[in-house]
Every structure is written in C-alpha cells, then in structure tokens.
Design a protein around this motif. Structure first.
Motif, short mmCIF file in Angstrom:
data_model
loop_
_atom_site.label_atom_id
_atom_site.label_comp_id
_atom_site.label_asym_id
_atom_site.label_seq_id
_atom_site.Cartn_x
_atom_site.Cartn_y
_atom_site.Cartn_z
N LYS A 60 42.50 52.15 37.83
CA LYS A 60 43.08 52.24 39.17
C LYS A 60 42.46 51.25 40.16
CE LYS A 60 44.87 56.92 38.92
NZ LYS A 60 45.03 58.22 39.60
N LEU A 61 41.48 50.48 39.70
CA LEU A 61 40.85 49.49 40.57
C LEU A 61 41.80 48.32 40.85
CD1 LEU A 61 37.29 49.33 38.95
CD2 LEU A 61 37.86 50.34 41.16
N GLN A 62 41.70 47.76 42.05
CA GLN A 62 42.43 46.56 42.41
C GLN A 62 41.42 45.45 42.72
OE1 GLN A 62 44.74 49.00 45.34
NE2 GLN A 62 46.45 47.73 44.67
N TYR A 63 41.91 44.21 42.78
CA TYR A 63 40.99 43.06 42.79
C TYR A 63 41.23 42.13 43.98
CZ TYR A 63 39.97 44.61 38.05
OH TYR A 63 39.60 45.36 36.96
N ILE A 64 40.13 41.48 44.40
CA ILE A 64 40.16 40.46 45.44
C ILE A 64 39.48 39.20 44.90
CG2 ILE A 64 39.31 39.82 47.74
CD1 ILE A 64 39.58 42.65 48.60
N ASP A 65 39.98 38.06 45.28
CA ASP A 65 39.43 36.79 44.82
C ASP A 65 37.92 36.72 45.12
OD1 ASP A 65 38.76 33.71 45.52
OD2 ASP A 65 40.31 33.82 43.98
N GLU A 66 37.16 36.28 44.12
CA GLU A 66 35.71 36.25 44.24
C GLU A 66 35.25 35.35 45.40
OE1 GLU A 66 31.85 35.47 41.30
OE2 GLU A 66 33.91 35.44 40.50
#
Length: 472
Positions: A60-66
């Motif tokens: 369920k995790l979502q991601y953001i550009d490093e």
C-alpha cells in the motif's frame, strides 16, 4: 491548557509531566498528488492505511522521486526506532520503524515520536500512546467534523504520568509479553485462513470422493496436529483422513468431469441458480422514528454485523416484538449476503430467527437438496465475481433480489455437500477458537494497561502476589 483526567494522588515516585518536555514529535508534510501519482519507484512514504496490526503493508506504499525527497523533504525521512502514530481518522495507531522499513518518508496524518532523554522508556511511551487516558485526552483536543485530527499544537498541551524508569521498563515488559502472545495467535489465525482458502479452492471445484481402501493419510510427509486435532500443515492435493472417514480430492486422471457455465465440474454435480435451491428474502427496515419498533428481542442484521466469522451471533441494533412483526423473518441456518454498498459480497449464516435490513438478501435453503453449511461456503466462494459484475460501475453497488436469485453455483449431491461442509467447518472452528483466545488476550491487555499505566496496581504488587516473577 487542557484539564486531563488526573488521579487524586499520584503513586509514590510518579510524576505528572508535560508531554513536550519528554517527547520529541514531528508531523509529516502535506504531499500533493502530483508528487506521487503514477510513481512506482523512489522513496516510499507512510500514511495511515499502510499501518495495520503492528505491520507496515508494503503493497500500500506510494513513492516520491528520490531527488525531490533529497531537495525538499530530507528532514522528514524516518529513522530506525522512530515511533510513528496516526493523527487523523483512527487516532493513536502506532508502530516502531524497523531497519528493514527504511528508507521511508513521513507523511501528513502521521506524527513521529521519540523520547527526548533516558528518563522515558520508548516502549512505555508506545503503550501510553495506546492507553485510554492518552486517547481520551487527544479526542477532547482533536478537531474536524468528518474525522478527528490532532497535531503538535495539541501534543504541547498534553500531560502524562511518568513512573520511575525501572517501573516503566517492567510495565512495558509485561505488556509486551501479552502483545507477543497476541502476535503469535494472529499468525495461527492467518495460517488457518490460508488453509481454508486452499481447501475451498479444491473442495468447491473438484469435490471429494470416499476412499475406503485408504488406511492412512498420504501427504508425502508426516503431518503434525494442532492442539484442536486439526492438521496444521497447508493441505495439498492427496488423500486425507478426518472425522468423516478417508477421502480424496477428485482427479481428472481418475474421475470424470464435465464442462459447465462455471468451468469444468465433477460429472455428478449440477449448476443451479440461488433462487432454485431456496427462498430468497430481501430485508427491510422498520421506521426508525418509531422507537417502539426497536428493543432487544430479535437481531436486526446489517452489513456491519457480518464479519469474518461464519456465524452471525449478534447485531448492533435489535427489534422489539412489534418491530419484528412488520419485518420479514429469517429462520436459523439462512445465508445472508450483502447486496448493496461498499461491502457487497459479505456472507454470514444466521443462528436464530432474526431479520435484516434492505442491504441484505438471504437464502432460506431447501434442506431436501441443500446442506446449509455447504451452501454458506458455496455462496462465499462463487458469488463474489458475479455480484461485482451485476453491480457494475454504479456509484452505490446494488444487486436486487431478482438478479441475486439468478447467480449460479455448482451443487454436489447432498451427501458430498455434507462431507465438504464437515471438513471446512473443522477449520473454521479452529479459526473461531483462536479468534476468541485473541479477544480474551486483548481484554487482558486493556485491563493491565488501565491498572499499570495509572499506578492503580503497582508492578511490585504483582510480583509480591506471584502474578509475575521478579526479573522475568
């Protein structure tokens, strides 16, 4: 400044202190959807829906550009042993961050906490956050009409009870011991749910035949048994011995199958519509403005009352005699299926004469052709896809009585239904037994928290009376 629930006299050695003087806390940033929509890699960020049963649900995790995180949100990166606590909706849900969870970014609706000094034990802090005293204080301060919210400004007004450090550690140790047993019980429940799902897939598509030549079980390895007597290894294809005798799953290499609208099924089975194997009853709701219709005589089942358990043993609302008279009665051993709303597809079985609201269609099985227990499992297994297809893309999913009646399931001969139901019921009994044990443990934990975190009962007193051993 908030007035907190305060004991008339603090236990000897305890202090009432400001939360902010002993705990570092930081609220997550508000992340806009353009930062993470469509992203499948980068730095994951945490929100409330990712925390469940003391676990972080990676799926369920979502991601953001490093690079964006490094430039704008670096100071919100979580660290090992940070205590993260939900601050919106379900308040006080908390978990410690482990090394394997990292890297992980803090998000709005989540607050990270850690002790400011060695005067506060981090495990004691976790249990205090979960306690009724802390929760009540936060709810009084929280804002928001649709759902409760709190933030750092509220935490600055909170006081906590602080025992001497050794007592904090012993309190946390006792509560952690109960938590460990709860966690192990959860693992047993999840294991048997997997076993049940596998059995349903096999038994409700291939069925079983009796094999009177079998003298032993044959799984390719020796099976251990759970204390209840039920096998605790994941069940695979093969031959089995149970309370109903020796049996084996049908095998296309040895048994005949036929094509049907539901796929290949055993030759002895037939495909039937739900309306052909029992009476379909759609529930109704007595006028809510007339209090005389409501009381404590008869269960009035709504979707919220249908849980993971097979049986519907209670309901949040109940009807009086007069309310029941203007309702549609549902007899025991009927199969209730939610056909309206977001929980469409939930299935439960009645244990007493009752009634339901209009969101539920019930099947009163014709017992000459259908075993009620087997029907429960068949409906649970086969109705999910057609219900969602029938509901379509409506804003509020609805499957009316006539469409529900047309849903098809395979029906084995009655003796085979009874054997299938017996096998699945044994597994359900284990699950229900473990769930009741878990509920008992949770009651024990709540009682211990109420007593130990307020000093009502001192740890030394528990040791003196032999409830716990000193140093253990």
């Amino acid at each position: 400044m908030i007035k907190t629930e305060e004991m008339e006299k603090l236990p000897e050695g305890w202090k009432r202190v400001r939360f902010k003087d002993y705990v570092y806390f930081q609220e997550g940033p508000g992340l806009t959807s353009d930062l993470f929509e469509g992203k499948e890699e980068g730095i994951p960020f945490l929100n409330i829906r990712c925390i469940q049963e003391n676990r972080i649900l990676k799926e369920k995790l979502q991601y953001i550009d490093e690079k964006i995180v490094g430039k704008h949100f670096r100071h919100f990166l979580l660290e090992e042993n940070d205590l993260v606590v939900s601050s919106s909706g379900t308040l006080g849900r908390c978990i410690f961050i482990k090394k394997e969870n990292l890297p992980l970014l803090l998000n709005t609706s989540i607050i990270r906490m850690r002790p400011l000094n060695h005067a506060l034990d981090r495990m004691y802090l976790k249990y205090y956050i979960e306690s009724e005293y802390f929760q009540k204080g936060i709810y009084r301060l929280s804002t928001g009409s649709a759902q409760s919210n709190y933030g750092p400004s509220h935490l600055k007004k909170i006081y906590i009870f602080l025992p001497p450090l050794p007592e904090q550690q012993k309190i946390a140790e006792i509560l952690e011991t109960v938590d460990n047993v709860i966690e192990k019980t959860d693992a047993i429940i999840e294991k048997y749910k997997r076993i049940k799902q596998g059995l349903m897939q096999d038994l409700l598509t291939r069925g079983i035949v009796m094999n009177y030549e079998l003298g032993i079980m044959n799984y390719g390895s020796e099976l251990r048994k759970h204390e209840s007597g039920i096998m605790n290894d994941e069940l695979g294809v093969g031959s089995h011995e149970s309370e109903i005798g020796n049996w084996e799953l049908r095998d296309e290499r040895k048994h005949k199958f036929k094509d049907s609208l539901l796929g290949k099924i055993p030759e002895e089975w037939e495909v039937v519509s739900l309306g052909d194997i029992g009476k379909i009853i759609t529930g109704s709701t007595p006028p809510t403005l007339n209090s005389e219709y409501y009381g404590d005589h008869y269960l009035f089942i709504s979707p919220e009352d249908i849980t993971d358990s097979r049986f519907i043993g209670d309901s949040q609302k109940k009807l009086s005699e007069s309310g029941f008279k203007i309702s549609r009665p549902i007899p025991p051993n009927s199969i209730c299926t939610v056909c309206i709303g977001s929980t469409i597809g939930k299935v439960g079985m009645t244990t007493s004469i009752c009634t339901t609201n209009q969101q539920i269609n019930s099947i009163v099985p014709d017992t000459d052709i259908c075993n009620p227990d087997a029907l429960f499992y068949l409906v649970l297994f086969y109705s999910q896809t057609p219900l969602k297809q029938e509901a379509g893309l409506q804003a509020v999913p609805i499957v009316n009585k006539s469409r529900f009646s047309r849903i098809q399931i395979p029906l084995p001969p009655l003796p085979e239904q009874q054997r299938i139901a017996s096998i699945l019921s044994q597994v359900d009994e284990v699950i229900e037994k473990e769930q009741k044990y878990k509920e008992k443990l949770e009651r024990i934990k709540r009682g211990l928290m109420e007593d130990l975190l307020t000093g009502r009962i001192r740890v030394n007193s528990l040791i003196e009376h032999g409830y716990i051993e000193n140093g253990k």
